[in-house]
Write a protein that holds these residues in place. Structure first.
Motif, short mmCIF file in Angstrom:
data_model
loop_
_atom_site.label_atom_id
_atom_site.label_comp_id
_atom_site.label_asym_id
_atom_site.label_seq_id
_atom_site.Cartn_x
_atom_site.Cartn_y
_atom_site.Cartn_z
N PRO A 18 -27.06 -51.78 1.87
CA PRO A 18 -26.35 -52.83 2.61
C PRO A 18 -24.83 -52.65 2.60
O PRO A 18 -24.17 -52.93 3.61
N ALA A 19 -24.28 -52.18 1.49
CA ALA A 19 -22.83 -51.95 1.43
C ALA A 19 -22.43 -50.81 2.36
O ALA A 19 -21.38 -50.88 3.02
N ILE A 20 -23.26 -49.77 2.43
CA ILE A 20 -22.96 -48.66 3.33
C ILE A 20 -23.03 -49.12 4.79
O ILE A 20 -22.17 -48.79 5.61
N ALA A 21 -24.06 -49.92 5.11
CA ALA A 21 -24.18 -50.46 6.47
C ALA A 21 -22.98 -51.34 6.82
O ALA A 21 -22.46 -51.29 7.94
N HIS A 22 -22.54 -52.12 5.85
CA HIS A 22 -21.37 -52.98 6.07
C HIS A 22 -20.12 -52.14 6.32
O HIS A 22 -19.32 -52.44 7.22
N GLY A 23 -19.94 -51.09 5.55
CA GLY A 23 -18.77 -50.23 5.71
C GLY A 23 -18.75 -49.49 7.02
O GLY A 23 -17.68 -49.22 7.59
N LEU A 24 -19.96 -49.17 7.55
CA LEU A 24 -20.06 -48.45 8.82
C LEU A 24 -20.12 -49.40 10.02
O LEU A 24 -20.22 -48.93 11.16
N HIS A 25 -20.09 -50.71 9.74
CA HIS A 25 -20.15 -51.74 10.80
C HIS A 25 -21.40 -51.59 11.65
O HIS A 25 -21.36 -51.74 12.88
N ALA A 26 -22.50 -51.25 11.02
CA ALA A 26 -23.78 -51.12 11.71
C ALA A 26 -24.26 -52.50 12.16
O ALA A 26 -23.87 -53.52 11.57
N PRO A 27 -25.09 -52.58 13.21
CA PRO A 27 -25.58 -53.89 13.67
C PRO A 27 -26.24 -54.72 12.58
O PRO A 27 -26.13 -55.94 12.56
N VAL A 28 -26.91 -54.03 11.64
CA VAL A 28 -27.61 -54.77 10.59
C VAL A 28 -26.64 -55.45 9.62
O VAL A 28 -27.03 -56.35 8.87
N SER A 29 -25.36 -55.06 9.66
CA SER A 29 -24.38 -55.67 8.74
C SER A 29 -24.16 -57.15 9.03
O SER A 29 -23.63 -57.87 8.18
N GLU A 30 -24.58 -57.60 10.20
CA GLU A 30 -24.48 -59.02 10.52
C GLU A 30 -25.63 -59.82 9.92
O GLU A 30 -25.67 -61.04 10.05
N HIS A 31 -26.55 -59.13 9.27
CA HIS A 31 -27.72 -59.79 8.68
C HIS A 31 -27.85 -59.38 7.22
O HIS A 31 -28.92 -58.95 6.76
N GLU A 32 -26.76 -59.51 6.47
CA GLU A 32 -26.72 -59.03 5.09
C GLU A 32 -27.69 -59.77 4.18
O GLU A 32 -28.32 -59.17 3.32
N LYS A 33 -27.81 -61.07 4.37
CA LYS A 33 -28.69 -61.85 3.49
C LYS A 33 -30.16 -61.47 3.66
O LYS A 33 -30.83 -61.13 2.66
N PRO A 34 -30.72 -61.51 4.89
CA PRO A 34 -32.14 -61.09 5.00
C PRO A 34 -32.37 -59.64 4.62
O PRO A 34 -33.41 -59.31 4.05
N LEU A 35 -31.39 -58.76 4.92
CA LEU A 35 -31.54 -57.36 4.52
C LEU A 35 -31.62 -57.23 3.01
O LEU A 35 -32.46 -56.49 2.47
N SER A 36 -30.76 -57.96 2.29
CA SER A 36 -30.76 -57.92 0.83
C SER A 36 -32.08 -58.44 0.27
O SER A 36 -32.61 -57.91 -0.73
N ILE A 37 -32.62 -59.47 0.90
CA ILE A 37 -33.90 -60.03 0.44
C ILE A 37 -35.03 -59.02 0.64
O ILE A 37 -35.86 -58.81 -0.25
N VAL A 38 -35.06 -58.38 1.81
CA VAL A 38 -36.11 -57.38 2.08
C VAL A 38 -36.02 -56.23 1.08
O VAL A 38 -37.04 -55.80 0.50
N ILE A 39 -34.81 -55.72 0.87
CA ILE A 39 -34.63 -54.61 -0.08
C ILE A 39 -35.04 -55.04 -1.49
O ILE A 39 -35.68 -54.27 -2.22
N SER A 40 -34.72 -56.26 -1.86
CA SER A 40 -35.08 -56.76 -3.20
C SER A 40 -36.59 -56.83 -3.37
O SER A 40 -37.13 -56.43 -4.42
#
Length: 351
Positions: free
Chosen positions: A146-168
């Motif tokens: 998620p941090a890498i996606a955020h740094g690259l401004h990927a579309p998924v970076s706008e959904h950090e919370k659900p992404l973190s939950i899925v990864i967890s």
């Protein structure tokens, strides 16, 4: 039942808890309260680890490993939960990475240093460790995605919370899937060379100590977090440094001093296994558990770590993996690991 070492840990923990309680409610100074609570947390972490080991021996070495995976990080999990309730998200994120760094660089480096100075070059089973390091590298990669996606401004970076939950959820599932293999691998080893001794404590005593230590750890963790923010202001410590170094060492690294003791006895296979499995458990169990627990607090924890934290943990895991490929360690490698830990800690002193 209790030997001299057990009595020393129990006695010191009781005194430290009493001191932490007095300083918490008697208003004897933020730094004093913080120091007493930190010491109490460290001693309780050691006591939890010791009781888990005594309890796990009834199930064999495999059972010990599973129990250590499930319960070994309880004190730090409590600290993380109470810190989230207090809104200290940056401290929690730094403590997750800091716990991994403390074990991979500080504790493992100290084991290499002590063992190397005493016995010269030491060898360990590189094949067994290689599997753990591969799992650790994969788990770390998933943890920082998620941090890498955020740094690259990927579309998924706008959904950090659900992404973190899925990864967890995925990481916790991988942890569950790894347990049978861990049981089989540990059970196939001879406990005697690994440094395990027959259980000294009766079953009722092991369960009682674990229960009391766990409850005390939850209580003292609340005091620790209560004193943390005022102490940071008084000592001019950044939240990143507090989480990366102080919280990580108080809640996690102390219990793995056993790895250094095993290295000093030239039992490097088990020493390396004990130390390396701890950061793996943090990546697969503690970090995702804190993300899911944060859903029950006012503060939401995501896996979007700062770029410097991401760089520190990725470079550390890669460096340690390469250093361990040859199945051999020496005191100089240990000194370099400790030096790298000091450099990383200094980088976070200012935030």
């Amino acid at each position: 039942m209790f030997n001299r070492s057990d009595l020393l840990i129990v006695g010191a923990a009781v005194v430290a808890i009493g001191a932490a309680g007095v300083t918490r409610y008697a208003h004897l100074g933020d730094v004093t309260a913080f120091g007493c609570a930190a010491l109490a947390v460290a001693l309780l972490a050691s006591l939890v680890g010791r009781s888990v080991e005594q309890l796990g021996e009834r199930l064999g070495s495999g059972g010990t490993g599973v129990l250590q995976s499930a319960l070994g990080n309880l004190p730090e999990l409590f600290i993380g939960f109470f810190a989230l309730r207090a809104g200290l998200t940056s401290v929690v994120q730094a403590s997750i990475i800091g716990s991994m760094l403390a074990n991979l660089l500080l504790v493992l480096g100290a084991a290499f240093l002590v063992g190397g100075l005493k016995h010269g070059s030491q060898k360990f089973d590189s094949a067994q460790i290689r599997m753990t390091m591969v799992l650790l590298l994969l788990a770390t990669a998933a943890l920082v995605m998620p941090a890498i996606a955020h740094g690259l401004h990927a579309p998924v970076s706008e959904h950090e919370k659900p992404l973190s939950i899925v990864i967890s959820v995925v990481l916790l599932a991988i942890f569950a899937l790894s347990l049978p293999a861990s049981l089989k691998r540990r059970a196939s080893t001879d406990p005697a060379p690994a440094g395990h001794e027959p259980p000294r404590w009766p079953l009722w005593l092991a369960v009682s100590v674990l229960a009391v230590a766990s409850v005390a750890a939850a209580l003292v963790s609340d005091w620790f977090v209560h004193a943390l923010e005022p102490a940071m202001d008084t000592l001019h410590i950044s939240p990143a440094f507090a989480g990366l170094v102080i919280v990580a060492i108080a809640g996690n690294a102390i219990e793995n001093v056993v790895g250094i003791q095993l290295a000093a006895r030239n039992q490097m296979d088990f020493a390396v296994s004990v130390i390396i499995n701890s950061p793996l458990q943090i990546a697969l169990l503690m970090a995702p558990a804190l993300v899911l627990l944060s859903l029950f607090t006012a503060t939401t924890l995501t896996l979007v770590f700062t770029p410097l934290l991401v760089a520190a943990v990725l470079l550390t895991v890669l460096t340690v993996s390469i250093a361990m490929l040859d199945g051999e360690s020496n005191w100089l490698e240990g000194a370099v690991m400790i030096g790298l830990y000091a450099i990383i800690a200094t980088m976070f002193w200012w935030g």
